[in-house]
Write an enzyme that holds these catalytic residues in place. Structure first.
Site, PDB file in Angstrom:
ATOM      1  N   SER A  36       0.840  -1.285  -0.167  1.00 31.86           N
ATOM      2  CA  SER A  36      -0.070  -0.129  -0.090  1.00 31.86           C
ATOM      3  C   SER A  36       0.966   1.166   0.061  1.00 31.86           C
ATOM      4  O   SER A  36       0.158   2.179  -0.972  1.00 31.86           O
ATOM      5  CB  SER A  36      -1.012   0.062   1.249  1.00 31.86           C
ATOM      6  OG  SER A  36      -0.237  -0.346   2.403  1.00 31.86           O
ATOM      7  N   ASP A 252      -3.172   6.765  10.925  1.00 35.03           N
ATOM      8  CA  ASP A 252      -3.178   5.308  11.163  1.00 35.03           C
ATOM      9  C   ASP A 252      -1.823   4.598  11.493  1.00 35.03           C
ATOM     10  O   ASP A 252      -1.711   3.573  11.914  1.00 35.03           O
ATOM     11  CB  ASP A 252      -3.767   4.406   9.613  1.00 35.03           C
ATOM     12  CG  ASP A 252      -2.820   4.758   8.604  1.00 35.03           C
ATOM     13  OD1 ASP A 252      -1.791   5.537   8.621  1.00 35.03           O
ATOM     14  OD2 ASP A 252      -3.298   4.292   7.513  1.00 35.03           O
ATOM     15  N   HIS A 255       0.469   4.212   7.102  1.00 36.42           N
ATOM     16  CA  HIS A 255       0.727   5.019   5.799  1.00 36.42           C
ATOM     17  C   HIS A 255       1.253   6.255   6.078  1.00 36.42           C
ATOM     18  O   HIS A 255       1.160   7.041   6.901  1.00 36.42           O
ATOM     19  CB  HIS A 255      -0.471   5.009   4.905  1.00 36.42           C
ATOM     20  CG  HIS A 255      -0.920   3.811   4.433  1.00 36.42           C
ATOM     21  ND1 HIS A 255      -2.198   3.265   5.318  1.00 36.42           N
ATOM     22  CD2 HIS A 255      -0.794   2.698   3.775  1.00 36.42           C
ATOM     23  CE1 HIS A 255      -2.676   2.118   4.701  1.00 36.42           C
ATOM     24  NE2 HIS A 255      -1.627   1.672   3.993  1.00 36.42           N
TER      25      HIS A 255
END
Length: 374
Positions: A36, A252, A255
């Site tokens: 990601s 979070d 990221h």
């Protein structure tokens, strides 16, 4: 950015294999793959979409609603990975190279990345066994966008790019899911070796650069992966690792923000320039200043999910608590621990979470996490 002094430019042609001389030797191709943070989660502004020349290009590996088509070059306007993704470190990697390389050099990207995937997805011999275990529809759909075989699509696009330019390096950002032991290192080495063989590349001439996950200084949920990632040069001689220290993280703590991708991507670019024979000067803009500090020995938890969705395992250190964390970074539930090592964690408590991160905290402050995808 401080000035970058060119070294050995006159020898670049001499370093190229004779088989590449029919190509444009000043069209530098870079392969980019991972999960990601390689996909890119940063917010894109109008300013980010300004790419004012045709010397920074991306070879589309997927079709998209924005008009991109598999196998077609497009100006490297974000989002680069897919039409519904965000700003990434690759945006700033490419811009760093464009800013500092001679004007006759073009940059081309071949870009394949999948959110939340394990490194097994890019193992050409083992990906099918891995994909057969995947349950979340969103993850299946991302993989399907690459024809069901992301490694195969990466090689297919790389071969197409090789007809026009020269592959000069590989970028990897992956490890939040599984970079916690020597198995990850061995798998990355295999993927690198497969790329060298499948694309007829010389490993002495094609470096691979990996980046750390969000660091401990940013309270990174997966920071305990970084000691493993930092060992990659031990198994791949032409591998380099750039630090994530100081790279801003999102809420979070998994990221990076756009600002964080800017810092990290610039470091990738500076490191790649160094591998090409460029010297980085004047203090601040040097990769030496971004050296990683390897964390002390941390906790590890070995275990398995049973048929009822309970993760059962044993920690290597006494635990103080276990957190259920959504992939957006919200703590959903905390289980107090009183020094126990045996764990039994019900992962079915929050079925609406496509990613459920279980974080184990040990005495002394170290932590590790596992990512449950469904």
């Amino acid at each position: 950015m401080k000035s970058i002094r060119l070294k050995l430019l006159t020898t670049l042609l001499a370093l190229l294999p004779a088989s590449m001389m029919a190509q444009d030797e000043f069209f530098y191709i870079f392969l980019c793959f991972g999960q990601s943070n390689m996909v890119g989660q940063g917010q894109i502004t109008d300013a980010d979409r300004i790419v004012d020349d045709d010397a920074f290009l991306s070879l589309s590996a997927v079709d998209g609603a924005d008009g991109r088509r598999v196998g077609e070059w497009r100006k490297a306007v974000p989002p680069l990975c897919r039409d519904n993704t965000g700003l990434s470190l690759v945006d700033f990697f490419g811009r760093t190279l464009r800013k500092n390389l001679p004007g006759n050099v073009r940059i081309g990207l071949v870009y394949v990345a999948v959110d939340g995937c394990a490194i097994d997805l890019f193992d050409k011999d083992g990906y099918k066994a891995y994909t057969d275990t995947i349950k979340p529809e969103w993850l299946k759909n991302e993989i399907a966008a690459y024809g069901g075989n992301p490694y195969g699509r990466l090689v297919e696009m790389a071969r197409k790019a090789q007809k026009e330019g020269v592959i000069r390096g590989i970028l990897l950002h992956q490890g939040e899911t599984d970079a916690y032991n020597d198995r990850w290192l061995a798998k990355v080495r295999k993927i690198y070796d497969d790329l060298m063989k499948d694309l007829n590349l010389d490993p002495k001439r094609v470096p691979i650069i990996a980046g750390e996950t969000v660091g401990a200084d940013q309270h990174g949920v997966c920071a305990h992966a970084n000691p493993t990632i930092n060992r990659l040069p031990e198994v791949i001689p032409n591998a380099y690792v750039v630090s994530s220290k100081g790279c801003e993280a999102g809420p979070d703590h998994v990221h990076f923000t756009s600002r964080g991708y800017n810092t990290l991507g610039t470091r990738y670019g500076l490191k790649m320039l160094q591998t090409m024979g460029f010297a980085i000067s004047d203090g601040e803009a040097t990769t030496e200043n971004f050296s990683s500090s390897v964390a002390p020995e941390g906790v590890d938890v070995e275990g398995n999910l049973d048929e009822k969705g309970v993760f059962r395992g044993k920690a290597t250190m006494p635990l103080t608590r276990i957190d259920y964390v959504s992939f957006s970074g919200n703590v959903l539930k905390t289980l107090p621990m009183n020094g126990e090592k045996e764990v039994a964690v019900d992962t079915t408590l929050f079925p609406e979470e496509k990613h459920l991160v279980i974080v184990f905290y040990a005495q002394g402050g170290s932590s590790m996490s596992i990512d449950i995808t469904r």
